[in-house]
Design a protein around this motif. Structure first.
Motif, mmCIF file in Angstrom:
data_model
loop_
_atom_site.group_PDB
_atom_site.id
_atom_site.type_symbol
_atom_site.label_atom_id
_atom_site.label_comp_id
_atom_site.label_asym_id
_atom_site.label_seq_id
_atom_site.Cartn_x
_atom_site.Cartn_y
_atom_site.Cartn_z
ATOM 1 N N ILE A 72 -14.366 -7.585 22.914
ATOM 2 C CA ILE A 72 -16.263 -7.553 23.111
ATOM 3 C C ILE A 72 -17.067 -8.578 24.639
ATOM 4 N N TYR A 73 -15.917 -9.068 25.137
ATOM 5 C CA TYR A 73 -16.260 -9.762 26.019
ATOM 6 C C TYR A 73 -16.558 -8.948 27.451
ATOM 7 N N LEU A 74 -15.661 -8.198 27.155
ATOM 8 C CA LEU A 74 -15.191 -6.877 28.728
ATOM 9 C C LEU A 74 -16.163 -5.924 28.566
ATOM 10 N N TYR A 93 -23.011 0.559 25.341
ATOM 11 C CA TYR A 93 -22.461 0.192 24.097
ATOM 12 C C TYR A 93 -24.122 1.467 23.989
ATOM 13 N N GLN A 94 -25.601 1.987 24.796
ATOM 14 C CA GLN A 94 -26.176 2.835 25.228
ATOM 15 C C GLN A 94 -25.475 3.809 25.340
ATOM 16 N N THR A 290 -10.946 9.469 28.113
ATOM 17 C CA THR A 290 -11.928 8.558 29.297
ATOM 18 C C THR A 290 -11.294 8.175 29.865
ATOM 19 N N PHE A 291 -10.331 7.300 29.140
ATOM 20 C CA PHE A 291 -9.710 5.939 30.070
ATOM 21 C C PHE A 291 -8.854 6.563 31.411
ATOM 22 N N ARG A 292 -8.437 7.474 30.812
ATOM 23 C CA ARG A 292 -7.574 8.185 32.103
ATOM 24 C C ARG A 292 -8.768 9.433 33.218
ATOM 25 N N ASP A 293 -9.916 9.870 32.996
ATOM 26 C CA ASP A 293 -10.094 10.544 33.186
ATOM 27 C C ASP A 293 -11.033 10.274 34.786
ATOM 28 N N GLY A 294 -10.572 8.863 35.254
ATOM 29 C CA GLY A 294 -10.503 8.787 36.442
ATOM 30 C C GLY A 294 -11.862 8.274 37.671
ATOM 31 N N THR A 295 -12.599 8.219 36.632
ATOM 32 C CA THR A 295 -14.560 8.109 36.651
ATOM 33 C C THR A 295 -14.257 6.710 37.353
ATOM 34 N N ALA A 296 -15.317 5.766 37.449
ATOM 35 C CA ALA A 296 -15.389 4.289 38.615
ATOM 36 C C ALA A 296 -15.312 3.437 37.239
ATOM 37 N N TYR A 297 -15.671 3.720 35.720
ATOM 38 C CA TYR A 297 -16.162 2.978 34.748
ATOM 39 C C TYR A 297 -15.232 3.285 33.457
ATOM 40 N N ALA A 298 -14.360 3.849 33.978
ATOM 41 C CA ALA A 298 -13.821 4.107 32.677
ATOM 42 C C ALA A 298 -12.913 3.484 31.836
ATOM 43 N N THR A 299 -13.054 2.576 32.355
ATOM 44 C CA THR A 299 -12.064 1.296 31.805
ATOM 45 C C THR A 299 -13.089 0.775 30.467
ATOM 46 N N SER A 300 -14.530 0.907 30.816
ATOM 47 C CA SER A 300 -15.554 -0.556 30.141
ATOM 48 C C SER A 300 -16.160 0.096 29.315
ATOM 49 N N PHE A 301 -16.411 2.393 29.347
ATOM 50 C CA PHE A 301 -16.760 3.374 28.898
ATOM 51 C C PHE A 301 -15.583 2.889 27.324
ATOM 52 N N SER A 302 -14.170 3.255 27.518
ATOM 53 C CA SER A 302 -13.396 3.685 26.528
ATOM 54 C C SER A 302 -13.641 2.152 25.964
ATOM 55 N N ILE A 303 -13.727 0.724 26.897
ATOM 56 C CA ILE A 303 -13.013 -0.285 25.356
ATOM 57 C C ILE A 303 -14.769 -0.127 24.583
ATOM 58 N N THR A 304 -15.521 0.272 24.782
ATOM 59 C CA THR A 304 -16.949 0.204 24.471
ATOM 60 C C THR A 304 -16.409 0.745 23.179
ATOM 61 N N ALA A 306 -13.881 2.118 21.787
ATOM 62 C CA ALA A 306 -13.025 1.548 20.864
ATOM 63 C C ALA A 306 -13.325 0.908 20.016
ATOM 64 N N LEU A 307 -14.328 -0.085 20.423
ATOM 65 C CA LEU A 307 -15.076 -0.845 19.632
ATOM 66 C C LEU A 307 -16.531 -0.736 18.445
ATOM 67 N N LEU A 308 -16.824 0.317 19.066
ATOM 68 C CA LEU A 308 -17.740 1.053 17.924
ATOM 69 C C LEU A 308 -16.747 1.847 17.436
ATOM 70 N N LEU A 309 -15.919 2.369 17.912
ATOM 71 C CA LEU A 309 -14.879 3.419 16.861
ATOM 72 C C LEU A 309 -14.624 1.644 15.383
ATOM 73 N N PHE A 310 -13.924 0.806 15.831
ATOM 74 C CA PHE A 310 -13.312 -0.201 15.109
ATOM 75 C C PHE A 310 -14.366 -0.652 14.386
ATOM 76 N N ALA A 311 -16.330 -0.352 14.455
ATOM 77 C CA ALA A 311 -17.358 -0.784 13.655
ATOM 78 C C ALA A 311 -17.071 0.382 12.682
ATOM 79 N N VAL A 312 -16.999 1.762 12.207
ATOM 80 C CA VAL A 312 -16.902 2.567 11.814
ATOM 81 C C VAL A 312 -16.017 2.828 11.378
ATOM 82 N N LEU A 313 -14.971 2.152 11.047
ATOM 83 C CA LEU A 313 -13.868 2.499 10.379
ATOM 84 C C LEU A 313 -14.072 0.982 9.834
#
Length: 332
Positions: A72-74, A93-94, A290-304, A306-313
């Motif tokens: 959540i912090y990241l 998140y947006q 998304t994490f392995r697509d090689g874009t500059a900010y793939a890490t932040s996008f994939s973490i977010t 994953a958190l939204l999927l956690f909230a949905v579940l």
């Protein structure tokens, strides 16, 4: 020297003692006062309980709670391998919520869970009911046979079903006996997801069947005997006896199976890699790609994501518990 007789026994030497005398001998006031004044025993029991829970609580905090809090912090930072992290708040998140691929992946996950969980539970219930009617030796053999899929690797099952779905594979050979097919199972958006759901059902069959069998064996035979005397058949006995008594077990299997199906990654990754045209891209596969697509900010996008999927579940699980109220287990 005279001995005073208990009150109520005068004039009746061998007769019963008075009620107040019996009460006085049954309850020791000194012992009662010691229990009230010295709750050390209760504190000792609480301390023992806390010590037994402590290892699990520590492991839960290290491997579950702390990674969740840190994720959540990241998610509030724009993480790049080439620049220092920059705080952006809820910006990612947006981005995730506005991404149509994320919502499409959630839809695929829901469709996959809707196929795997109810069908798997129904087949497991039928198999467990059949095993219950067998002798001890045959029941042991059947339990071992049914449990085999649980020890098979998901990768092995994926490769096995890939060969079965080929043009000359087992599935099309069976269709040829009915003068149907061949079907291009994994290359059609219509059949790809159901084709992946079949090994998903098969992999979860063993554990689900054994849990249901244990719940069936815990139901007293007197319930079924009374129903048979009233003329109830198998369907009525299942509807009015088996399902209500197994309500908590079924709820547990449904929720855990639903969450596990929504998080499926290996089968679509190996069998179709999310294709064709995203028809088998489950939420975890979307996050992985998304994490392995090689874009500059793939890490932040994939973490977010994953958190939204956690909230949905979590929300869907709470909704299921709310919809199907869990009651206290019936004591057989």
């Amino acid at each position: 020297m005279s001995v005073l007789a208990p009150q109520g026994s005068l004039g009746n030497p061998g007769g019963p003692a008075a009620p107040d005398t019996v009460a006085a001998t049954a309850i020791d006031p000194k012992r009662l006062r010691r229990r009230r004044a010295n709750p050390a025993g209760m504190r000792g029991q609480s301390r023992t309980a806390y010590l037994m829970i402590a290892p699990m609580a520590i492991l839960l905090g290290i491997f579950v709670m702390w990674p969740l809090v840190y994720a959540i912090y990241l998610s509030g930072f724009e993480i790049s391998f080439y620049q220092d992290p920059e705080f952006v708040g809820l910006q990612f998140y947006q981005y995730v919520l506005e991404d149509k691929r994320f919502w499409a992946a959630l839809g695929v996950g829901l469709a996959y869970a809707a196929m795997v969980v109810p069908i798997g539970m129904l087949i497991s219930l039928l198999i467990a009911s059949f095993i219950k009617t067998l002798s001890r030796r045959l029941a042991s053999f059947m339990k071992t046979t049914v449990y085999v899929p649980a020890v098979v690797s998901t990768v092995v099952a994926s490769v096995l079903y890939l060969f079965m779905y080929q043009d000359q594979g087992l599935a099309n050979w069976l269709l040829s006996l009915l003068r149907l097919g061949p079907v291009n199972w994994l290359n059609s958006p219509v059949t790809a997801l159901p084709a992946i759901a079949v090994p998903g059902i098969w992999l979860g069959l063993g554990i689900t069947t054994l849990i249901m069998l244990a719940a069936l064996l815990d139901i007293p035979d007197s319930y079924y005997e009374s129903a048979q005397l009233d003329g109830a058949g198998f369907i009525k006995r299942t509807w009015y006896i088996t399902l209500p008594v197994m309500r908590n077990v079924l709820l547990y299997l449904f929720v855990t199976g639903f969450v596990g199906a929504m998080q499926m990654l290996d089968l679509p990754l190996i069998m179709t890699n999310g294709g064709p045209v995203g028809a088998t891209t489950t939420p975890n596969l979307f996050i992985f790609n998304t994490f392995r697509d090689g874009t500059a900010y793939a890490t932040s996008f994939s973490i977010t994501a994953a958190l939204l999927l956690f909230a949905v579940l979590g929300t869907l699980s709470a909704f299921i518990f709310r919809l199907v109220n869990s009651e206290k287990s019936l004591d057989g």
